[in-house]
Design a protein around this motif. Structure first.
Motif, PDB file in Angstrom:
ATOM      1  N   THR A  50       0.821  -1.201   0.000  1.00 55.67           N
ATOM      2  CA  THR A  50       0.000   0.000   0.000  1.00 55.67           C
ATOM      3  C   THR A  50       0.858   1.255   0.000  1.00 55.67           C
ATOM      4  O   THR A  50       0.562   2.239  -0.695  1.00 55.67           O
ATOM      5  N   HIS A  51       1.938   1.244   0.793  1.00 54.91           N
ATOM      6  CA  HIS A  51       2.834   2.387   0.890  1.00 54.91           C
ATOM      7  C   HIS A  51       4.277   1.901   1.064  1.00 54.91           C
ATOM      8  O   HIS A  51       4.531   0.936   1.787  1.00 54.91           O
ATOM      9  N   CYS A  53       7.351   3.829   2.372  1.00 53.09           N
ATOM     10  CA  CYS A  53       7.796   5.097   2.951  1.00 53.09           C
ATOM     11  C   CYS A  53       9.263   4.976   3.370  1.00 53.09           C
ATOM     12  O   CYS A  53       9.723   3.896   3.732  1.00 53.09           O
ATOM     13  N   ASP A  69       6.470  10.260   2.390  1.00 52.99           N
ATOM     14  CA  ASP A  69       5.287   9.645   3.013  1.00 52.99           C
ATOM     15  C   ASP A  69       4.599   8.660   2.070  1.00 52.99           C
ATOM     16  O   ASP A  69       3.740   7.888   2.513  1.00 52.99           O
ATOM     17  N   ASP A  70       4.922   8.712   0.785  1.00 54.63           N
ATOM     18  CA  ASP A  70       4.360   7.818  -0.234  1.00 54.63           C
ATOM     19  C   ASP A  70       2.855   7.617  -0.081  1.00 54.63           C
ATOM     20  O   ASP A  70       2.366   6.488  -0.029  1.00 54.63           O
ATOM     21  N   GLY A  71       2.120   8.704   0.013  1.00 56.23           N
ATOM     22  CA  GLY A  71       0.664   8.604   0.030  1.00 56.23           C
ATOM     23  C   GLY A  71       0.035   8.604   1.409  1.00 56.23           C
ATOM     24  O   GLY A  71      -1.185   8.792   1.516  1.00 56.23           O
ATOM     25  N   GLU A  72       0.807   8.384   2.441  1.00 52.43           N
ATOM     26  CA  GLU A  72       0.271   8.518   3.786  1.00 52.43           C
ATOM     27  C   GLU A  72       0.073  10.011   4.070  1.00 52.43           C
ATOM     28  O   GLU A  72       0.678  10.870   3.409  1.00 52.43           O
TER      29      GLU A  72
END
Length: 211
Positions: A50-51, A53, A69-72
């Motif tokens: 999902t991520h 980071c 943060d790769d999308g967080e």
């Protein structure tokens, strides 16, 4: 040049928090290109994650650092990973925390604890070394001086990295640059000025430390 701490051998741990799986990795890097190549391989291998980071700090002047943060939510992943690296005073290190979402949201505080905890977990598990800027010394003494010098070294808890027994005895040392002058003065005193000192260019030496 200043001493610094780093990780030389890649390591990996895994934790589970509220059904989310966190895979934590650490790597030694010396350039941004190395970091990019490692991250590309990780994304390829964990393409279902999902991520992915991460954060890294390079031993440059001025210091270079970067985090993602790769999308967080902003500041909940890369920043806490970077803070763990900084708190442990590590450089030339890339830490990656991969998340496989388990269906339960963690909230902002939970994410910060999870990503910071993942970084701490892998760094607790790995071997940390101090890159110690040291003088490379050869000390040549007679056999008659060797016994007393050897006993004195044991008392000082200074261990030669090698010893060569030929016509004379040659002892090889790696001494922190800041301590060299005092050490050489002690050698001169211990051998009554008869020791021959050969001093090579200083270099970084790896010394295992505990965090």
């Amino acid at each position: 040049m200043e001493d610094y701490k780093t990780v030389l051998i890649p390591d990996e741990t895994e934790i589970e928090i509220k059904k989310s799986r966190f895979i934590n990795m650490v790597f030694h890097i010396e350039t941004e290109e190395e970091a990019d190549a490692i991250l590309a391989e990780i994304r390829k291998k964990h393409y279902k994650a999902t991520h992915v980071c991460w954060a890294y700090v390079l031993n440059t002047n001025p210091r270079r650092q970067k985090a993602s943060d790769d999308g967080e939510p902003s500041g909940t992943a890369g920043k806490p990973i970077l803070e763990v690296i900084d708190h442990r005073e590590l450089k030339d290190v890339l830490v990656v925390v991969i998340r496989y979402f388990g269906g339960v949201k963690l909230g902002t505080g939970g994410l910060i604890r999870a990503y910071g905890g993942g970084a701490s977990d892998v760094l607790n598990h790995c071997t940390v070394v101090k890159k110690q800027f040291s003088d490379q010394l050869e000390v040549v003494v007679s056999y008659s001086s060797y016994g007393g010098l050897s006993n004195g070294l044991m008392e000082r808890e200074v261990i030669p990295i090698n010893e060569d027994f030929g016509e004379n005895v040659t002892l090889f040392f790696q001494i922190p640059v800041a301590e060299t002058s005092g050490f050489l003065a002690w050698i001169e005193d211990k051998t009554n000025g008869t020791a021959q000192i050969i001093r090579s260019e200083p270099a970084f030496v790896d010394v295992v430390v505990s965090l």
